[in-house]
Design an enzyme around this catalytic site. Sequence first.
Site, PDB file in Angstrom:
ATOM      1  N   LYS A   1       0.845  -1.195   0.000  1.00 28.30           N
ATOM      2  CA  LYS A   1       0.000   0.000   0.000  1.00 28.30           C
ATOM      3  C   LYS A   1       0.884   1.250   0.000  1.00 28.30           C
ATOM      4  O   LYS A   1       1.895   1.294   0.721  1.00 28.30           O
ATOM      5  CB  LYS A   1      -0.890  -0.033   1.237  1.00 28.30           C
ATOM      6  CG  LYS A   1      -1.948   1.041   1.298  1.00 28.30           C
ATOM      7  CD  LYS A   1      -2.767   0.855   2.567  1.00 28.30           C
ATOM      8  CE  LYS A   1      -3.965   1.756   2.621  1.00 28.30           C
ATOM      9  NZ  LYS A   1      -4.774   1.537   3.835  1.00 28.30           N
TER      10      LYS A   1
ATOM     11  N   SER B   1      -9.533   1.311   2.465  1.00 30.42           N
ATOM     12  CA  SER B   1      -8.683   2.088   1.597  1.00 30.42           C
ATOM     13  C   SER B   1      -7.569   1.309   0.908  1.00 30.42           C
ATOM     14  O   SER B   1      -6.991   1.806  -0.053  1.00 30.42           O
ATOM     15  CB  SER B   1      -8.060   3.222   2.402  1.00 30.42           C
ATOM     16  OG  SER B   1      -7.218   2.702   3.411  1.00 30.42           O
TER      17      SER B   1
ATOM     18  N   SER C   1      -9.684  -0.957   6.727  1.00 27.47           N
ATOM     19  CA  SER C   1      -9.038  -0.711   5.432  1.00 27.47           C
ATOM     20  C   SER C   1      -8.263  -1.889   4.841  1.00 27.47           C
ATOM     21  O   SER C   1      -7.909  -1.851   3.661  1.00 27.47           O
ATOM     22  CB  SER C   1      -8.108   0.495   5.525  1.00 27.47           C
ATOM     23  OG  SER C   1      -8.853   1.679   5.401  1.00 27.47           O
TER      24      SER C   1
END
Lengths: 462, 93
Positions: free
Chosen positions: A68, A143, A167
């Site tokens: 990420k 996310s 997330s």
Amino acid sequence: MKITIKETQEKLRKGEITVEDILSEFFARTKERNEEINAFLSVFDKTLNDIKSKDKNLPLYGAFFSVKDNILIKGERCSAGSRLLDHYIAPFDATVIRKIKEKGGVFIGKGNLDEFAMGSSTENSAFGPTRNPIDSERVPGGSSGGTAAAVADGMCNAGLGSDTGGSIRQPAAFCGVVGFKPTYGTVSRSGVMSMASSFDQVGPITNSVEDAETIFNAICGKDENDSVTSDLIRKKVKKDLKVGIPKEYFVEGMEEGVKEAIEKAIEKVEKAGIKVEEVSLPHTEYALPAYEIIMASEVSANLARYDGIRYGLEFDRPVAKTIKDAYLENRGEGFGKEAKRRIILGTYALSAGYYDAYYIKAQKIRSLIADDFKKVFQEVDALITPATPTLPFKIGEKVEDPLSMHLSDIFTVTANLAGLPAMCLPCGKKDKFYVGAQVLTDRFHEDTLFHLAKKLEEIWKQ
Amino acid sequence: MNKKEVEKLAFFARIKLDDEELKNVPGEVDSILKYIQKLSNANTENVESLFHFPELKNVVRKDEAKTIDREVQKRMMAMGKDKDDYLRVEAIL
């Protein structure tokens, strides 16, 4: 190529494939699909050299990661999905990245995300939304949506995300893969961009429970650069596990297809001989509002550092006259809508006159929620809940309605409030989409969680 | 929350909002605030706030200056407008 880390390792060991073969498959898939899916913000060119320098006996040899883009890899861009960090190059490795490197893992590229990890759909990225690989009209969740999509679509075989309110878990559920948020404090956040520090945890996104366990074991442990970390306190796994189903998680407004799939999945668990009983977590309805306040408050403090000065920003406009104007303009232009909303809400909640009514009240609720879990874990060893109230929604559907977007995390925020380990994994299907279930245990009981989740994975695959 | 309040909060947070944002943000923040009001129904009498977890102890290290890798230092400075190892900013006063 969709393949687990374990399968990759076995094939490499038997000589059925070479690292060149597997890497060229991942790169070919990425090249073919990334333009449409937008899972990767950057793809590396040194991966082959990196893996050639690794010892084949290391536990993560054969793991190819999407990381990420809020986790620092030295010398690589780290944008956090924000215009403010468009030109930011990481000066050092996050502790988790150093550990993965030491244990044989390599990196394919950086995964797209909602700006500063704030969102449930990856639509808040300044670099365009990620699309769900199962249906490109729909969101992959967020996310950590880019990383979940890359793992689900076979562009890599491992992912590393961050989870503040769901997330890691919610995008894993939307993409049909495994996402694990460890106990608060077991994995270092040094070199991971802070969002809400009392909730943030780093964890794996994978194609199997066993892979998630392998990655977790490689990255956990105390770190002097993250002041809340602790060495993992290993708890014994009981022989006969009792599973609780919290009735408050079967709320109105849950999509019918999701509800049906979860109920069917729970039936299968009972049929497989695991003891299941209904339990109650009475303060669940207050979890999301309490989370909203604490999260926004911590966000408003943590994001104060992004001033457009220290981490690089070049806007094409005249230089501001004073530093105050520079802050106002850089932050006004640099942050996206959702970041602005959350910073303003947090600033409000922390301001004089509102602090007790909002922030302190929310921290007290947090205490009640943690107590609910404490009590329930005296009766049962683990909990199973739905992962999300809906199937993946359409791109654009919720972007103008922040509250309905935030409701996407209603089942996942409780684990962050109480610091518990929680994993989402597929438990069934509705049409072409996977439905995710969430498994929770008490703090530091990751071994029980992995043991049970492996059983569930088998039961739900049939 | 009205436009004026949002403008004030945004200024505290050092964020310049444009006209469209000033029009939309109050309503958006209000919808979340309204949802949050739910908390007032919860009885929190005699409940302590939860700020940290009992198993976790502060990880401490010695308060001493450390020399960081020159390369890391250079990479950090390269992100801003630097002058002889200092970051250059606009006038403060």
